[in-house]
Design an enzyme around this catalytic site. Structure first.
Site, PDB file in Angstrom:
ATOM      1  N   PRO A  15       0.848  -1.204   0.000  1.00 16.56           N
ATOM      2  CA  PRO A  15       0.000   0.000   0.000  1.00 16.56           C
ATOM      3  C   PRO A  15       0.875   1.243   0.000  1.00 16.56           C
ATOM      4  O   PRO A  15       1.793   1.366   0.804  1.00 16.56           O
ATOM      5  CB  PRO A  15      -0.785  -0.130   1.314  1.00 16.56           C
ATOM      6  CG  PRO A  15       0.075  -0.982   2.194  1.00 16.56           C
ATOM      7  CD  PRO A  15       0.787  -1.928   1.279  1.00 16.56           C
ATOM      8  N   VAL A  17       0.482   5.497  -0.325  1.00 15.15           N
ATOM      9  CA  VAL A  17      -0.363   6.679  -0.432  1.00 15.15           C
ATOM     10  C   VAL A  17      -0.061   7.407  -1.739  1.00 15.15           C
ATOM     11  O   VAL A  17       1.104   7.663  -2.060  1.00 15.15           O
ATOM     12  CB  VAL A  17      -0.147   7.612   0.782  1.00 15.15           C
ATOM     13  CG1 VAL A  17      -0.940   8.913   0.615  1.00 15.15           C
ATOM     14  CG2 VAL A  17      -0.547   6.904   2.065  1.00 15.15           C
ATOM     15  N   CYS A  98       2.707   2.546   9.798  1.00  9.41           N
ATOM     16  CA  CYS A  98       3.089   3.895   9.365  1.00  9.41           C
ATOM     17  C   CYS A  98       3.787   4.628  10.513  1.00  9.41           C
ATOM     18  O   CYS A  98       3.182   4.854  11.568  1.00  9.41           O
ATOM     19  CB  CYS A  98       1.861   4.677   8.924  1.00  9.41           C
ATOM     20  SG  CYS A  98       2.256   6.359   8.372  1.00  9.41           S
ATOM     21  N   HIS A 168       7.069  -5.502   8.622  1.00  9.20           N
ATOM     22  CA  HIS A 168       8.167  -4.657   8.133  1.00  9.20           C
ATOM     23  C   HIS A 168       9.295  -4.766   9.152  1.00  9.20           C
ATOM     24  O   HIS A 168       9.106  -4.435  10.327  1.00  9.20           O
ATOM     25  CB  HIS A 168       7.709  -3.202   8.005  1.00  9.20           C
ATOM     26  CG  HIS A 168       8.754  -2.302   7.425  1.00  9.20           C
ATOM     27  ND1 HIS A 168       8.687  -1.819   6.136  1.00  9.20           N
ATOM     28  CD2 HIS A 168       9.910  -1.808   7.940  1.00  9.20           C
ATOM     29  CE1 HIS A 168       9.748  -1.062   5.904  1.00  9.20           C
ATOM     30  NE2 HIS A 168      10.499  -1.039   6.981  1.00  9.20           N
ATOM     31  N   ASN A 198       8.481  -7.638   4.626  1.00 13.80           N
ATOM     32  CA  ASN A 198       8.457  -6.331   3.962  1.00 13.80           C
ATOM     33  C   ASN A 198       9.697  -5.535   4.355  1.00 13.80           C
ATOM     34  O   ASN A 198      10.131  -5.572   5.502  1.00 13.80           O
ATOM     35  CB  ASN A 198       7.173  -5.584   4.362  1.00 13.80           C
ATOM     36  CG  ASN A 198       7.126  -4.173   3.821  1.00 13.80           C
ATOM     37  OD1 ASN A 198       6.790  -3.243   4.526  1.00 13.80           O
ATOM     38  ND2 ASN A 198       7.452  -3.989   2.552  1.00 13.80           N
ATOM     39  N   ALA A 222       7.523  -1.931  -1.893  1.00 11.94           N
ATOM     40  CA  ALA A 222       6.920  -0.615  -2.116  1.00 11.94           C
ATOM     41  C   ALA A 222       7.761   0.171  -3.115  1.00 11.94           C
ATOM     42  O   ALA A 222       7.454   0.219  -4.302  1.00 11.94           O
ATOM     43  CB  ALA A 222       6.778   0.129  -0.796  1.00 11.94           C
ATOM     44  N   ARG A 223       8.842   0.776  -2.641  1.00 11.25           N
ATOM     45  CA  ARG A 223       9.659   1.626  -3.503  1.00 11.25           C
ATOM     46  C   ARG A 223      10.251   0.852  -4.687  1.00 11.25           C
ATOM     47  O   ARG A 223      10.367   1.381  -5.789  1.00 11.25           O
ATOM     48  CB  ARG A 223      10.785   2.277  -2.696  1.00 11.25           C
ATOM     49  CG  ARG A 223      11.541   3.340  -3.492  1.00 11.25           C
ATOM     50  CD  ARG A 223      12.566   4.065  -2.655  1.00 11.25           C
ATOM     51  NE  ARG A 223      13.228   5.105  -3.425  1.00 11.25           N
ATOM     52  CZ  ARG A 223      12.782   6.336  -3.602  1.00 11.25           C
ATOM     53  NH1 ARG A 223      11.647   6.687  -3.042  1.00 11.25           N
ATOM     54  NH2 ARG A 223      13.432   7.226  -4.320  1.00 11.25           N
TER      55      ARG A 223
END
Length: 379
Positions: A15, A17, A98, A168, A198, A222-223
């Site tokens: 996910p 943003v 987060c 993570h 993660n 993600a990145r």
């Protein structure tokens, strides 16, 4: 989820943003991604506002399998939001990872790893609200300094009925430090439900390495996915076909230009030289090297975008920038040439006067038998 039973190592797009929206999810699905996440959605806004629901969650029939992630500090907000999206996705996920200050201040995100009773209650309440027994309810967390605390948290989440847990491998205060794969491995061995690793997944080699070290049932990136949406298909950098597919999907789905542009920046960052990136992405003129145009691959950049079929978005802008730069360089070259030809002659009238003076010297010299006079001899 059946996916974890049928696939040796589930490859997941995290996910993100503003980024992991419908068009990007469809893109990564075409390049080996097994499971996609929506961006994090604030559950209280989603629960209370029809406008928020319309703006924050957009999907389609081919957008599967899909997990919708919510951030919540009240069980009812999360569970009711899950009930609303139940028919349009495969599961929901509670964000407990987060680390940003605003999230901690709101009582959401990574601060929830220190409130295991609340997290377990969210999972229980959600299980009671959804009607589909195969609907996934998961949690994404960060680790504690004391890994035993994280193991206890995960066991409570598992007992509450979670389908799987994503870990993570950093604490809430860590940013660029190496991911603690040993901690993820310990958690995986302590649970009977699947665990997803993660952190720092940037290539397919990373996927295989982390899967082997941790024994996890899946990995999440993600990145790495932003920079190379085709990563799970084995590409080490974004192939041009992937860029072309991104343009096509963006046009088909009506992607806002800002979103389209940001994704393109990530995808092409390692493919194009510095000057070309500046031309496309509108960087400050200060970083554009003052080299002759033949020394930079500006037309190479244009070719990449034309191959990608992105003329509707960027072709005109790039052409204007290239033409403007060429025009400025040509004008500068012409000025330099003119200065060289008239070096020392500030005005045209002075040049004309000098020419007349030289003609006068030449005429006097011929009259005197070819001997050129000194300037003071000219009357």
């Amino acid at each position: 989820m059946d996916l974890f039973e049928n696939v040796n190592c589930v490859k997941i797009c995290a996910p993100m943003v503003r980024y992991s929206k419908l068009p990007f999810r469809l893109l990564v699905k075409d390049y080996g991604c097994d499971l996609m996440y929506s961006p994090m959605i604030m559950a209280d806004s989603f629960y209370n506002s029809q406008k928020a629901r319309d703006n924050e969650f957009i999907t389609s029939e081919d957008d599967r399998p899909l997990i919708v992630q919510f951030a919540a500090n009240q069980s009812i907000h999360f569970s009711e939001s899950a009930r609303m999206v139940e028919k349009y996705c495969n599961g929901v996920d509670l964000n407990c990872g987060c680390p940003q200050k605003w999230a901690i201040k709101e009582g959401i995100g990574a601060c929830l790893i220190n409130n295991p009773e609340f997290v377990a209650d969210v999972v229980k309440q959600t299980r009671m609200k959804v009607s589909n027994p195969n609907f996934s309810v998961s949690v994404k967390i960060r680790i504690h300094e004391d890994i035993s605390q994280t193991v206890d948290l995960c066991r409570q989440i598992q007992a509450a009925g979670a389908s799987y847990i994503t870990v993570h491998g950093r604490t809430r205060t860590q940013k660029g430090e190496p991911v603690n794969l040993e901690a993820i491995s310990t958690i995986s061995k302590s649970l009977s439900i699947p665990v997803v690793a993660n952190g720092d997944i940037k290539t397919l080699d990373d996927v295989n390495r982390v899967h082997e070290i941790t024994g996890c049932k899946g990995v999440m990136s993600a990145r790495g996915m932003l920079e190379n949406p085709a990563m799970y298909a084995g590409y080490t950098s974004t192939p041009l076909q992937c860029v072309s597919d991104w343009v096509r999907i963006s046009l088909e789905r009506g992607t806002p230009f800002t979103t389209f542009h940001h994704h393109l920046i990530y995808m092409l960052d390692k493919l194009l030289p510095r000057f070309s990136r500046a031309v496309i992405f509108g960087y400050s003129e200060e970083i554009i090297p003052s080299k002759p145009l033949r020394r930079v691959s500006g037309f190479g950049c244009l070719k990449v975008l034309l191959v990608a079929g992105s003329g509707m978005y960027l072709g005109a802008q790039i052409a204007i920038r290239m033409d403007d730069r060429r025009r400025l360089q040509v004008e500068a070259a012409e000025r330099r040439l003119q200065q060289q030809e008239t070096r020392g002659l500030k005005e045209p009238s002075r040049l004309e006067s000098k020419q007349k003076e030289m003609e006068k010297y030449s005429r006097i010299a011929q009259e005197r038998g070819g001997e050129a006079p000194m300037k003071w001899q000219v009357g």
